[in-house]
Write a protein that holds these residues in place. Structure first.
Motif, mmCIF file in Angstrom:
data_model
loop_
_atom_site.group_PDB
_atom_site.id
_atom_site.type_symbol
_atom_site.label_atom_id
_atom_site.label_comp_id
_atom_site.label_asym_id
_atom_site.label_seq_id
_atom_site.Cartn_x
_atom_site.Cartn_y
_atom_site.Cartn_z
ATOM 1 N N LYS A 150 -44.869 14.293 95.016
ATOM 2 C CA LYS A 150 -43.165 14.689 95.544
ATOM 3 C C LYS A 150 -42.063 14.655 95.616
ATOM 4 O O LYS A 150 -41.460 14.523 95.725
ATOM 5 N N ILE A 151 -42.147 12.938 95.154
ATOM 6 C CA ILE A 151 -41.139 12.212 95.352
ATOM 7 C C ILE A 151 -40.403 12.575 94.355
ATOM 8 O O ILE A 151 -40.890 12.365 93.440
ATOM 9 N N GLY A 152 -38.867 12.456 94.392
ATOM 10 C CA GLY A 152 -38.244 12.742 92.521
ATOM 11 C C GLY A 152 -37.859 11.227 92.337
ATOM 12 O O GLY A 152 -38.634 10.176 92.409
ATOM 13 N N ARG A 153 -36.847 11.585 90.886
ATOM 14 C CA ARG A 153 -36.942 10.666 90.240
ATOM 15 C C ARG A 153 -35.930 9.621 91.110
ATOM 16 O O ARG A 153 -35.436 9.103 92.136
ATOM 17 N N THR A 154 -36.614 7.762 90.311
ATOM 18 C CA THR A 154 -35.674 7.387 90.675
ATOM 19 C C THR A 154 -35.179 5.852 89.502
ATOM 20 O O THR A 154 -35.449 6.694 88.642
ATOM 21 N N MET A 155 -35.233 4.917 89.945
ATOM 22 C CA MET A 155 -34.315 4.229 88.227
ATOM 23 C C MET A 155 -35.576 3.572 87.694
ATOM 24 O O MET A 155 -37.028 3.612 87.596
ATOM 25 N N HIS A 156 -35.104 4.389 86.643
ATOM 26 C CA HIS A 156 -36.338 4.256 84.940
ATOM 27 C C HIS A 156 -37.614 3.141 85.068
ATOM 28 O O HIS A 156 -38.465 3.059 85.211
ATOM 29 N N ASP A 157 -36.984 1.806 84.966
ATOM 30 C CA ASP A 157 -37.777 0.707 85.007
ATOM 31 C C ASP A 157 -38.023 0.292 86.318
ATOM 32 O O ASP A 157 -39.505 -0.100 86.201
ATOM 33 N N LYS A 158 -38.163 0.539 87.620
ATOM 34 C CA LYS A 158 -38.249 -0.278 88.743
ATOM 35 C C LYS A 158 -39.127 1.590 88.688
ATOM 36 O O LYS A 158 -40.617 0.583 89.858
ATOM 37 N N ASN A 159 -39.420 2.620 88.460
ATOM 38 C CA ASN A 159 -40.385 3.723 88.613
ATOM 39 C C ASN A 159 -41.614 3.006 87.420
ATOM 40 O O ASN A 159 -42.892 2.803 88.348
ATOM 41 N N GLU A 160 -41.546 3.049 86.398
ATOM 42 C CA GLU A 160 -42.515 1.772 85.661
ATOM 43 C C GLU A 160 -43.275 0.593 86.171
ATOM 44 O O GLU A 160 -44.814 0.678 86.603
ATOM 45 N N GLU A 161 -42.595 -0.103 87.003
ATOM 46 C CA GLU A 161 -43.076 -1.389 87.751
ATOM 47 C C GLU A 161 -43.551 -1.269 88.636
ATOM 48 O O GLU A 161 -44.922 -1.193 89.287
ATOM 49 N N LEU A 162 -43.281 -0.100 89.484
ATOM 50 C CA LEU A 162 -44.140 0.410 91.144
ATOM 51 C C LEU A 162 -45.086 0.587 90.799
ATOM 52 O O LEU A 162 -46.469 0.844 91.133
ATOM 53 N N TRP A 163 -45.548 2.372 89.489
ATOM 54 C CA TRP A 163 -46.391 2.794 89.225
ATOM 55 C C TRP A 163 -47.518 1.903 88.467
ATOM 56 O O TRP A 163 -48.415 2.335 89.473
ATOM 57 N N LYS A 164 -47.710 0.619 88.259
ATOM 58 C CA LYS A 164 -47.570 -0.367 87.133
ATOM 59 C C LYS A 164 -48.730 -0.780 88.254
ATOM 60 O O LYS A 164 -50.227 -1.093 88.354
ATOM 61 N N ARG A 165 -47.666 -1.334 89.374
ATOM 62 C CA ARG A 165 -48.467 -1.724 90.613
ATOM 63 C C ARG A 165 -49.625 -0.631 91.764
ATOM 64 O O ARG A 165 -50.399 -2.046 92.172
ATOM 65 N N PHE A 166 -49.029 0.566 91.403
ATOM 66 C CA PHE A 166 -49.897 1.433 92.437
ATOM 67 C C PHE A 166 -50.953 1.605 91.596
ATOM 68 O O PHE A 166 -51.973 1.808 91.957
ATOM 69 N N THR A 167 -51.281 2.155 90.432
ATOM 70 C CA THR A 167 -52.561 2.378 89.851
ATOM 71 C C THR A 167 -53.530 0.904 89.573
ATOM 72 O O THR A 167 -54.603 0.942 89.887
ATOM 73 N N GLU A 168 -52.389 -0.962 89.824
ATOM 74 C CA GLU A 168 -53.118 -1.247 89.544
ATOM 75 C C GLU A 168 -54.194 -1.447 91.073
ATOM 76 O O GLU A 168 -55.356 -2.097 91.201
ATOM 77 N N ALA A 169 -53.533 -1.742 91.796
ATOM 78 C CA ALA A 169 -54.245 -0.924 93.192
ATOM 79 C C ALA A 169 -55.119 -0.218 93.252
ATOM 80 O O ALA A 169 -56.469 -0.515 93.988
ATOM 81 N N ASN A 170 -55.042 0.764 92.677
ATOM 82 C CA ASN A 170 -55.997 1.970 92.653
ATOM 83 C C ASN A 170 -57.377 1.843 91.918
ATOM 84 O O ASN A 170 -58.312 1.617 92.532
ATOM 85 N N ASN A 171 -56.606 0.801 90.947
ATOM 86 C CA ASN A 171 -57.589 0.631 90.529
ATOM 87 C C ASN A 171 -58.844 -0.553 90.594
ATOM 88 O O ASN A 171 -60.262 -1.127 90.761
ATOM 89 N N VAL A 172 -57.732 -1.807 90.878
ATOM 90 C CA VAL A 172 -58.769 -2.650 92.472
ATOM 91 C C VAL A 172 -59.771 -1.861 92.863
ATOM 92 O O VAL A 172 -61.135 -2.326 92.921
ATOM 93 N N PHE A 173 -59.338 -1.055 94.071
ATOM 94 C CA PHE A 173 -60.029 -0.279 94.950
ATOM 95 C C PHE A 173 -61.013 -0.117 94.722
ATOM 96 O O PHE A 173 -62.343 0.232 95.243
ATOM 97 N N PHE A 174 -61.079 1.248 93.267
ATOM 98 C CA PHE A 174 -62.284 2.303 92.976
ATOM 99 C C PHE A 174 -62.946 1.257 92.227
ATOM 100 O O PHE A 174 -64.475 1.476 92.006
ATOM 101 N N GLU A 175 -62.515 0.170 92.220
ATOM 102 C CA GLU A 175 -63.730 -1.333 91.133
ATOM 103 C C GLU A 175 -64.610 -1.559 92.206
ATOM 104 O O GLU A 175 -66.243 -2.000 92.070
ATOM 105 N N ARG A 176 -63.896 -2.025 93.027
ATOM 106 C CA ARG A 176 -64.412 -2.535 94.073
ATOM 107 C C ARG A 176 -65.923 -1.854 95.047
ATOM 108 O O ARG A 176 -66.747 -1.969 95.039
ATOM 109 N N LYS A 177 -65.069 -0.358 94.815
ATOM 110 C CA LYS A 177 -66.044 0.294 96.082
ATOM 111 C C LYS A 177 -67.457 1.003 94.677
ATOM 112 O O LYS A 177 -68.447 0.971 95.161
ATOM 113 N N LYS A 178 -66.623 0.777 93.475
ATOM 114 C CA LYS A 178 -68.139 1.278 92.585
ATOM 115 C C LYS A 178 -69.147 -0.063 92.532
ATOM 116 O O LYS A 178 -70.094 0.418 92.127
ATOM 117 N N GLN A 179 -68.437 -1.248 92.253
ATOM 118 C CA GLN A 179 -69.702 -2.227 92.316
ATOM 119 C C GLN A 179 -70.170 -2.819 93.506
ATOM 120 O O GLN A 179 -71.597 -2.944 93.657
#
Length: 299
Positions: free
Chosen positions: A243-272
């Protein structure tokens, strides 16, 4: 004084007797001035003052001068006929008109006046066409000044400037007036565009802050062990992100990467975690089955 008092009468008699082509275009006043009659934009004017004793002398010089005047007009007309861009000759036509206002000669001025007049009319016609084209560009610019299609309108203003350059001569007063209107329209649009970009930059910074908060929450959740609650919270964070609009492209990419990494870490732990539970359940099942089999054997 006696000679002066006789001069008008003497010249008047000379004028009555003299005969030459196109005499009807000229008059002689009481002061001995030979006057070329008015013709449209050309007011009556003196071409010379005759001497009562030798009027023929100056008159002859004035008649001999006319072919030179005529030749200059003919030269201009010839150049006009060979020039494709007629408006290049605006200056020459204007200088010719000024020259004819002062040329001292005796001859068929009305004919050469008409020749130059025809050129002037064609110039006026072509100039009005250029005015109409430039006015159309200005009106288009004024319409575009309220546009919110920032990219396409910016390009449209560049094209208008190029089109303006391709249009030929227009008198300075009207040209400056139209150019001023076009520049005002362009300035209005680019000022609005600047304000929009400032507002957009402000909004993008706010969006950046919101996404950073989401990422920080996600990174904390990555270590959670309340699996159901944390799973629901990750889903909610994802919805908030969308729902949040656009932000600076490079910053958006960096934050999205951190978000997906955190998401993956949690769901990998949940899976294990659930794999481990499943394994424990399997081990327990197998152990109980072994006991059951032993019991059955003892029975």
């Amino acid at each position: 004084m006696a000679q002066d008092s006789n001069q008008p009468a003497t010249l008047s008699a000379w004028w009555e007797e003299v005969s030459f082509d196109h005499k009807s275009l000229f008059t002689l006043n009481g002061q001995g001035e030979l006057l070329l009659k008015e013709y449209r934009d050309y007011p009556e004017r003196s071409v010379g003052t005759l001497n009562a004793e030798t009027p023929d002398m100056l008159f002859k010089l004035l008649v001999e001068k006319f072919p030179e005047v005529e030749a200059r007009v003919t030269e201009l007309v010839t150049e006009w006929n060979t020039e494709t861009d007629k408006l290049k000759l605006v200056g020459k036509v204007e200088r010719m008109k000024e020259y004819l206002h002062h040329a001292n000669a005796v001859g068929d001025f009305h004919t050469i006046y008409k020749l130059v007049e025809n050129l002037d009319k064609e110039i006026t016609k072509l100039t009005e066409e250029n005015y109409a084209q430039k006015l159309a560009l200005v009106q288009k610019a004024e319409e575009l000044s309220s546009s919110v299609d920032w990219k396409e309108t910016t390009e449209a203003f560049r094209n208008l400037a190029e089109e303006w350059k391709q249009i030929g001569h227009l008198d300075k007063k009207r040209n400056d007036e139209l150019w001023g209107r076009l520049e005002a329209a362009k300035d209005k649009f680019f000022e609005r565009k600047r304000e929009h970009q400032e507002e957009l930059s402000k909004e993008m910074l706010q969006n950046l802050d919101l996404k950073m908060e989401i990422v920080e929450k996600a990174e904390k959740l990555a270590a959670a062990e309340d699996w159901k609650k944390a799973t629901d919270e990750f889903k909610e964070l994802m919805e908030q992100w969308k729902k949040i609009g656009r932000t600076m492209h490079d910053k958006n990419e960096e934050l999205w990467k951190r978000f997906t990494e955190a998401n993956n870490v949690f769901f990998e732990r949940k899976k294990q975690h659930f794999e481990l539970i499943h394994k424990e359940q399997e081990d327990n099942y197998n152990a109980k089955m072994a006991l059951v089999e032993q019991a059955e054997a003892l029975k």
